[in-house]
Design a protein around this motif. Structure first.
Motif, mmCIF file in Angstrom:
data_model
loop_
_atom_site.group_PDB
_atom_site.id
_atom_site.type_symbol
_atom_site.label_atom_id
_atom_site.label_comp_id
_atom_site.label_asym_id
_atom_site.label_seq_id
_atom_site.Cartn_x
_atom_site.Cartn_y
_atom_site.Cartn_z
ATOM 1 N N LYS A 23 0.558 29.101 -24.873
ATOM 2 C CA LYS A 23 -0.672 28.618 -24.860
ATOM 3 C C LYS A 23 -1.385 29.044 -26.023
ATOM 4 N N SER A 24 -2.284 28.100 -26.910
ATOM 5 C CA SER A 24 -3.134 28.303 -27.967
ATOM 6 C C SER A 24 -3.892 29.683 -27.836
ATOM 7 N N GLU A 25 -4.595 29.658 -26.514
ATOM 8 C CA GLU A 25 -5.210 30.691 -26.444
ATOM 9 C C GLU A 25 -4.700 32.243 -26.519
ATOM 10 N N ASP A 26 -3.373 32.302 -26.103
ATOM 11 C CA ASP A 26 -2.582 33.272 -26.002
ATOM 12 C C ASP A 26 -1.782 33.904 -27.312
ATOM 13 N N TYR A 27 -2.117 32.872 -28.358
ATOM 14 C CA TYR A 27 -1.108 33.034 -29.468
ATOM 15 C C TYR A 27 -1.103 34.520 -30.021
ATOM 16 N N PRO B 225 1.093 33.138 -39.203
ATOM 17 C CA PRO B 225 -0.277 33.012 -39.146
ATOM 18 C C PRO B 225 -0.879 31.982 -38.420
ATOM 19 N N LYS B 226 -1.831 32.481 -37.267
ATOM 20 C CA LYS B 226 -2.379 31.911 -36.119
ATOM 21 C C LYS B 226 -2.901 30.343 -36.417
ATOM 22 N N GLU B 227 -3.875 30.442 -37.433
ATOM 23 C CA GLU B 227 -4.559 29.192 -37.852
ATOM 24 C C GLU B 227 -3.498 28.089 -38.166
ATOM 25 N N SER B 228 -2.819 28.238 -39.209
ATOM 26 C CA SER B 228 -1.984 27.322 -39.891
ATOM 27 C C SER B 228 -0.770 26.798 -38.768
ATOM 28 N N THR B 229 -0.277 27.882 -38.069
ATOM 29 C CA THR B 229 0.524 27.296 -36.979
ATOM 30 C C THR B 229 0.111 26.453 -36.072
ATOM 31 N N LEU B 230 -1.040 27.016 -35.316
ATOM 32 C CA LEU B 230 -1.548 26.124 -34.124
ATOM 33 C C LEU B 230 -2.100 24.861 -34.670
#
Lengths: 710, 710
Positions: B569-573, A48-53
């Motif tokens: 890059k975060s924005e490309d996740y 999942p994006k949020e928890s990973t980032l």
């Protein structure tokens, strides 16, 4: 990592392309980058994006734990951000909760969470936390309530305002939690990174880093050395088990990994560099022992236009002196007569003599039975040859004794098993006798049993006075040869075992260098005594066999005691023609606390003399093939030179007060040569071997191999 | 060299013992050490004592040549002793004789021998002397008679009182004497030590030593890094030709030499070290090019708790800045707009931004056709896609041009061969046109020949204005893809060749950082311009084929552009799920003068995300076997981290103003991987291979091997 080198990962690991896939040329023509998506995984398993980032997005640290402690007064009540690992399982209470943060210094501080200061979100994070998670914590520094009776100790804790997990841990860490706190070294070896997080290893590897930097500072700034890297893909010399081979993609061509940069550094002397050094990686394919690794690091140095080996010794002493002062933070002592030691001078002196004394090889063997004696101890041997001889082997005529004063258990008067175990002696075990009465009778049984034979000069009273045995002493008696190629001798091994059994007994007293005052022997582990050992034989006969614990030699075949490039002592030059075994080498070993910290020599820079040694004395028939490049380099005006190598791993082991070099190596191999963490070495496919034009030899049941070694 | 390791030389090389010799046990019993002499050589060939030992017995040097020059006034008329090599054949005259001494600094001084001051013995020695002998000279410093018109130049010479040869040379040195003085690099490669004695190489290797020390000073003292050595006996990964294997004595078990310490350094981050570095030895079994060696050194570093890759960049800039100031002694410039550069700040600034600008990958490819552009040059590309398209390959839709202003030979207007040679272009060669008139006609032929096709938006006047071609210009036109995986592009290669052809043409002007004044482009070789290249694609499609000079890709198979541990890059996740080829990596390359000096990235520290990349995107089926240890280390609370590696050999090559890394490596391998000096690699016996349980594969004539490569 450099781009150009790394491209391709993925290409090679990728699944083989199915044969039915349309040719890529056609495919490329029917497709634009816009249509690529359909070719790829649907990405359902992307975490999942949020928890990973969120693990990548966190505040910078403002301090370390030790910095807060240092500046505690000014930081009290201030907000700081700390990074580190959760040291234990958090204690969740009904009101306040507690956790412990450990940062890279190995130091810990308490985290306290209160409903007033800590947001719910942080509480929730903490609830899920387990030991060894990486976290970022922001909070206010506050004074800890002192424990009763410890009001004078000022300790701080962190009142948490933000608690963020930067990476999760797993159940393994929880399971190992207790192990970590009781004994970090018993953590499983394949979890080396958990071991390394503990304060002991953090300190050991940081001290190693500091030591290597100091070595460079001293050699470059004080002595104008140039650091030069020499190849690790070196030439194979047919020494069989001693070196690692590296196959190449040219059939039947192999490099070998160097055991030392010895030949390259001598060629550097011929290249006009006058002061070379290198922290060199060296390799040795041998069966491993506690203090050995297949790869190791040595401080390798060489100096040209040297006319006296003390010039090298003084440089080395400056290195060692600085290491002890700045890394061990403990003095280095030199042995004196009368069982004393005194501290060496702290400042590099301008006198021409060395700081540490020189002990001739033969004297070392006669007094201590080994060429690397531990001189913290006063134990030394007494020659009993005027009283006894042994008939077991005529090449071992000298009878000598070592007395351990008051070593026996007061009540039982029994010998310690460790000291008395035959398997601890590589050859024959000495006769070891507990002395329970002060009578002169100990030797009677031995003479009756025809183990010892009295000499015509035997004098019982004189012997009694000489040994002065008292009830409670342990007496050990053994034999050795006139020039002891056996090293350690049986009695030398006995002395080593006795020092291991009673590490702080029989230590030398300390004489103050300025006042001359004598103080009692240091009992601490970090008591360091060093010396040079010199006057080694240049050659020794080849050992052929062991008969009844007595090594047998072929005196017609020589081998170099150190290596064939060592210069003979001037005064022994003619022995090279008449009796090479009588020649001494211009070799010097640095010994600290019974550890051979380093060794070096003046070298043969005369090509004709070197050729004579290789071909006529060592009888190396293919010497030109093996050493032709060195002889050529010598013959083109190579200046006189001398050098030395210090075992850097061993030095660091001493400096951090350990006994195992594994403690100062980040990722050591185990005794089977295996890295338990990455699980190397491994099998490789026959396709890989193909590219090197080699294949595995067929298993032949009649041949004993090392297959069972693991 | 340490005693315990070296014992045995001689034993192994010795002649095999004849079977008929009596058993050593019996022999030992019938013999005492007194009888040994008869077993040995008679020593007839021992070199004469006096002349040999005299080479070991000489005075210490009191000065170097450069020290005398520096303190000339106070040393005039004083006696000094110098050591060094005889630089040329001595000139023996009827009265005075002359010779030239060169010492390790590479500097020379004249030796003068006169009947008054020089004893006969020294004269006799000098008569026999030939170049490259090592000598010790004692004499009086005196002023040289100045040459007419050069009275202001104060030179000195040495009036010889004692001249002693410390080692003889041989005829090879005399033969090579001229070669050495004209071009040291053309001295035979197997006499590397003669090459290294010359001032160029002495300087190059000393600067390399200085550079490595400065790297350590900056990282340790300014940034609190810990230097940690990681294993060279690493785990084999099935990459075939890329890594060197090391067989072990356990059957079917191999180590591999590491291509970089990437995995170990990430595991060090999980081990609690927050700032690691190492000057690491790396190995690569690839076909060699001018700037490649099978073993090389990289400055490898990694930092944990990093939330922004600029934190790594700033450390690296501090290293590079110090190297340029102290070793190159030349400023490092950063490119600005308007074809300008300005010097970077000399003191590490406290601002949060980097000293060197960031150039996105796609922009680098669009403007310069390569990801490591040489930004000393102003040359850049013009997009002509609104005027033309090409029909050759639909995946290469962009048409672009590069103009070399006034590059043609004024008279002949002919293209230089080097620039126009098809073999200099790995794929397709651009269309290269000499412009001999300023007319707009250059494109007509191309359109007629259906090489280019005009777009509906074609506007001849606009094109003319845009390119502004003048007689004497060279125009190059080529195609590329939207996202150029081809790197360099054909035009990028053209630009590189043009810069090689005209190294100082089209250089950027220099803007003074404080005054804003603009000065003309530096013409010197030591003009250094650096930048960061960022925003690389995280993956690229696997190249499958080359069709008519157009690389073809399998867009369904990904490979990591750098390595699989690079963070997206975060924005490309989300692209990692939907369209991975669109994702950019958190990677950064440091480029100086068109050389990729180093590269690094933020890493994936989340085990789940790393697993997803390895298994789902790169489709590595055995990822656990290969990378399980790394995934485990990440999963036990490994902190966020980022790092970088600088190619130390390449950096040193730049620092000494050379173009070949062989100039900064003491003993390089040649393009066949051979060390011509020691003649490695070599054959080994089957007995040696036996101990590793391997054998040479039988030669199969149907299989093409690399046997002919040498």
């Amino acid at each position: 990592m450099l781009l150009s080198r790394c491209r391709g990962l993925g290409r090679v690991y990728g699944r083989p392309q199915p044969k039915s896939v349309m040719s890529s040329a056609i495919m490329a023509q029917t497709m634009t980058t816009q249509t690529l998506v359909s070719y790829h995984t649907t990405g359902n398993n992307l975490p999942p994006k949020e928890s990973t980032l969120s693990k990548f997005n966190f505040p910078c640290s403002t301090h370390t734990i030790s910095k807060v402690t240092k500046d505690l007064d000014s930081l009290m009540g201030q907000k700081v951000t700390l990074h580190g690992h959760l040291n234990r399982k958090p204690r969740l209470m009904s009101v306040n909760s507690f956790a412990e943060l450990r940062d890279h210094s190995g130091q810990c501080t308490q985290l306290i969470m209160t409903p007033d200061s800590t947001p719910i979100k942080s509480f929730e994070e903490l609830k899920k936390s387990i030991p060894e998670e990486a976290v970022s914590v922001t909070g206010t520094v506050k004074l800890k309530h002192p424990k009763p009776g410890q009001e004078h100790i000022k300790e701080w804790e962190l009142l948490v305002e933000d608690y963020q997990v930067l990476n999760t841990s797993n159940s393994t860490a929880s399971e190992l939690d207790k192990l970590k706190h009781s004994n970090p070294e018993s953590l499983p070896a394949h979890l080396r990174y958990l071991q390394l997080r503990t304060p002991f290893f953090q300190n050991a590897l940081r001290k190693r880093s500091q030591a290597s930097y100091i070595v460079r500072q001293v050699l470059i700034e004080n002595h104008d050395f140039t650091e030069i890297e020499t190849p690790l893909l070196f030439k194979s010399t047919p020494e069989g088990a001693r070196e690692f081979l590296v196959p190449t993609r040219t059939r039947d061509k192999f490099y070998a990994l160097p055991q030392s940069p010895q030949q390259y550094k001598q060629i550097l002397m011929s290249s006009g560099f006058t002061r070379y050094f290198q922290l060199a990686k060296c390799f040795r394919d041998e069966d491993l022992r506690a203090d050995r690794q297949p790869e190791f690091t040595q401080i390798d140095l060489e100096m040209s236009y040297i006319n006296n080996s003390d010039q090298v010794g003084k440089v080395v002493e400056d290195v060692v002196n600085n290491l002890w002062r700045k890394v061990a933070k403990s003095p280095l002592y030199r042995p004196l007569g009368d069982d004393l030691v005194e501290e060496i001078e702290h400042e590099a002196s301008s006198t021409s003599s060395l700081l540490l004394p020189k002990l001739p090889y033969k004297q070392a063997l006669a007094l201590y039975g080994i060429d690397k004696p531990d001189l913290r101890s006063t134990l030394k041997f007494v020659d009993l040859s005027e009283f006894f001889h042994s008939k077991k082997d005529p090449n071992y005529p000298i009878v000598e004794a070592c007395v351990l004063r008051q070593a026996l258990d007061k009540k039982k008067h029994k010998l310690p098993k460790f000291l008395n175990a035959a398997e601890n002696y590589p050859g024959r075990k000495p006769i070891i006798l507990p002395i329970s009465s002060a009578g002169p009778d100990w030797h009677k049984n031995l003479v009756e049993a025809q183990v010892l034979f009295t000499q015509p000069t035997f004098d019982a009273e004189k012997l009694k006075t000489l040994l002065n045995l008292q009830p409670g002493d342990i007496l050990a008696i053994s034999t050795r040869s006139e020039m002891p190629y056996e090293n350690p001798t049986p009695l030398g091994k006995f002395r080593q075992l006795a020092i291991q059994e009673w590490p702080t007994k029989w230590r030398r007293q300390v004489k103050d260098r300025t006042t001359g005052e004598i103080s009692p022997p240091p009992q601490a582990a970090d008591f360091f005594v060093g010396s040079w050992v010199v006057d080694f034989p240049l050659f020794n006969p080849v050992e052929t066999d062991m008969v009844n614990g007595f090594p047998q030699y072929d005196f017609s075949k020589l081998e170099s005691t150190h290596h064939p490039f060592t210069m003979v002592k001037s005064e022994d030059y003619e022995y090279l023609a008449s009796d090479p075994l009588k020649a001494h080498g211009e070799h010097y070993d640095l010994v600290i606390n019974g550890v051979e910290a380093g060794g070096g020599s003046r070298r043969v820079h005369d090509a004709e003399l070197q050729k004579y040694i290789l071909s006529e004395l060592l009888e190396i028939e293919n010497y030109r093939e093996l050493f032709g490049h060195l002889l050529d380099a010598l013959s083109l005006g190579c200046p006189p030179h001398a050098g030395l190598a210090l075992g850097f791993d061993r030095l660091c082991t001493l400096l951090v007060g350990s006994t195992s070099i594994r403690d100062v190596i980040a990722f050591p191999k185990n005794q089977s040569g295996i890295d338990p963490m990455v699980e190397s070495p491994t099998s490789v496919t026959s396709e890989v071997l193909d590219s090197y034009h080699i294949e595995l030899k067929k298993l032949d049941s009649s041949i004993q191999d090392d297959f069972t070694k693991e």
